[in-house]
Write an enzyme that holds these catalytic residues in place. Structure first.
Site, PDB file in Angstrom:
ATOM      1  N   ASP A   1       0.555  -1.170  -0.115  1.00  0.00           N
ATOM      2  CA  ASP A   1      -0.021   0.033   0.028  1.00  0.00           C
ATOM      3  C   ASP A   1       0.900   1.217   0.179  1.00  0.00           C
ATOM      4  O   ASP A   1       2.236   1.165   0.408  1.00  0.00           O
ATOM      5  CB  ASP A   1      -0.915  -0.083   1.313  1.00  0.00           C
ATOM      6  CG  ASP A   1      -1.531   1.372   1.436  1.00  0.00           C
ATOM      7  OD1 ASP A   1      -2.374   1.588   0.657  1.00  0.00           O
ATOM      8  OD2 ASP A   1      -1.283   1.948   2.488  1.00  0.00           O
ATOM      9  N   ALA A   2       0.416   2.190  -0.602  1.00  0.00           N
ATOM     10  CA  ALA A   2       1.154   3.682  -0.600  1.00  0.00           C
ATOM     11  C   ALA A   2       0.939   4.468   0.476  1.00  0.00           C
ATOM     12  O   ALA A   2       2.230   4.809   1.333  1.00  0.00           O
ATOM     13  CB  ALA A   2       1.027   4.255  -1.910  1.00  0.00           C
ATOM     14  N   TYR A   3      -0.225   4.936   0.733  1.00  0.00           N
ATOM     15  CA  TYR A   3      -0.713   6.188   1.663  1.00  0.00           C
ATOM     16  C   TYR A   3      -0.564   5.615   3.094  1.00  0.00           C
ATOM     17  O   TYR A   3      -1.664   4.957   3.332  1.00  0.00           O
ATOM     18  CB  TYR A   3      -1.740   6.887   1.110  1.00  0.00           C
ATOM     19  CG  TYR A   3      -1.482   7.426   0.009  1.00  0.00           C
ATOM     20  CD1 TYR A   3      -0.830   8.881  -0.405  1.00  0.00           C
ATOM     21  CD2 TYR A   3      -1.975   6.876  -1.214  1.00  0.00           C
ATOM     22  CE1 TYR A   3      -0.489   9.389  -1.250  1.00  0.00           C
ATOM     23  CE2 TYR A   3      -1.820   7.693  -2.635  1.00  0.00           C
ATOM     24  CZ  TYR A   3      -1.157   8.584  -2.485  1.00  0.00           C
ATOM     25  OH  TYR A   3      -0.988   9.305  -3.714  1.00  0.00           O
TER      26      TYR A   3
ATOM     27  N   ARG B   1      -7.552  12.557   6.782  1.00  0.00           N
ATOM     28  CA  ARG B   1      -7.351  11.132   6.527  1.00  0.00           C
ATOM     29  C   ARG B   1      -8.640  10.297   6.672  1.00  0.00           C
ATOM     30  O   ARG B   1      -8.925   9.440   5.807  1.00  0.00           O
ATOM     31  CB  ARG B   1      -6.310  10.531   7.195  1.00  0.00           C
ATOM     32  CG  ARG B   1      -5.832   9.160   6.969  1.00  0.00           C
ATOM     33  CD  ARG B   1      -5.401   8.954   5.761  1.00  0.00           C
ATOM     34  NE  ARG B   1      -4.840   7.475   5.531  1.00  0.00           N
ATOM     35  CZ  ARG B   1      -4.601   6.888   4.401  1.00  0.00           C
ATOM     36  NH1 ARG B   1      -5.111   7.121   3.200  1.00  0.00           N
ATOM     37  NH2 ARG B   1      -4.364   5.631   4.461  1.00  0.00           N
TER      38      ARG B   1
ATOM     39  N   SER C   1      -2.340   0.810  -4.941  1.00  0.00           N
ATOM     40  CA  SER C   1      -2.984   1.824  -3.891  1.00  0.00           C
ATOM     41  C   SER C   1      -4.204   2.487  -4.550  1.00  0.00           C
ATOM     42  O   SER C   1      -4.607   2.326  -5.697  1.00  0.00           O
ATOM     43  CB  SER C   1      -2.016   3.141  -4.210  1.00  0.00           C
ATOM     44  OG  SER C   1      -2.491   4.357  -3.528  1.00  0.00           O
ATOM     45  N   ASN C   2      -5.126   2.971  -3.559  1.00  0.00           N
ATOM     46  CA  ASN C   2      -6.214   3.422  -3.890  1.00  0.00           C
ATOM     47  C   ASN C   2      -6.124   4.715  -4.808  1.00  0.00           C
ATOM     48  O   ASN C   2      -6.905   5.161  -5.483  1.00  0.00           O
ATOM     49  CB  ASN C   2      -6.992   3.945  -2.863  1.00  0.00           C
ATOM     50  CG  ASN C   2      -7.874   2.702  -2.218  1.00  0.00           C
ATOM     51  OD1 ASN C   2      -8.188   1.683  -2.753  1.00  0.00           O
ATOM     52  ND2 ASN C   2      -8.258   2.811  -0.812  1.00  0.00           N
TER      53      ASN C   2
END
Length: 225
Positions: free
Chosen positions: A16-18, A47, A123-124
């Protein structure tokens, strides 16, 4: 040196990125003086709403680019925290395009590649914001693929979103170790059939006991320990 489990059975490691590779709170931290005493609360609200909007749209069978949700979430956060000058909106959004990577990220990615494992982001984030974020953090040379859920038209934890990683990498889902700092994302990855590793950076209590991670680490460098 043999790799620790679950890497010893993996062909690829997907992140995942964030919140996992990139510090989602670094945007507000850069402008904390301008934001004022509500900086931390604003960042947390931003967030939470960003994620909530993605869940609600997915459950409704709808989709919008993650950047659109990021903008809407910031507008909500500013409305909830009226003591923050709305004039900071533009600077905060620009900062979100170039979030700081956690310090151990480049070294961990490079070590995985040296060990013969493929590395990727799932990622989203939509492609434009991911491209900007990866470039700003200098991570491009450490990754084999940067995958957005955008082609699936839905967000994690929908199985169609996770499908993108095996398809792009040519690896069975059982051969993928998936890392996220988001416990809900780990639950989705476990249900899907990845080997999920929870990066529990802030010492959160566990949840989703029936969808457990195979390992829990505090930061990415713990993956190779």
């Amino acid at each position: 040196m043999p790799l620790p489990a679950p890497l010893d059975r993996a062909e690829a490691v997907v992140f995942d990125a964030y919140g996992t590779l990139l510090d989602v709170h670094s945007a507000v931290q850069r402008h904390a003086a301008a934001v004022g005493p509500e900086a931390q609360a604003l960042s947390e609200t931003w967030r939470q709403k960003q994620l909530e909007y993605s869940w609600v749209l997915s459950l409704c069978g709808l989709y919008a680019p993650f950047w659109t949700l990021t903008e809407r979430a910031l507008d909500y956060a500013l409305a909830k925290h009226p003591g923050v000058d709305r004039g900071a909106r533009g600077d905060l959004l620009e900062a979100y395009k170039s979030l700081d990577a956690y310090p151990e990220v480049p070294g961990t990615l490079e070590a995985l590649r040296r060990a013969g494992l493929r590395t990727a982001i799932l990622s989203n984030g939509d492609p434009t914001m991911l491209d900007a974020a990866v470039r700003a953090a200098g991570l491009g040379d450490h990754l084999d693929a940067v995958l957005s859920v955008d082609p699936a038209g839905t967000f994690k934890t929908a199985p169609a979103a996770y499908d993108l990683a095996p398809e792009a990498l040519g690896v069975a889902r059982e051969g993928i170790v998936f890392l996220s700092s988001n416990r809900w994302d780990i639950a989705g990855a476990a249900a899907y059939g990845f080997a999920p590793v929870w990066v529990n950076r802030t010492g959160q209590p566990d949840e989703y006991p029936d969808l457990a991670p195979v390992r829990v680490i505090q930061s990415l460098d713990g993956l190779l320990a």
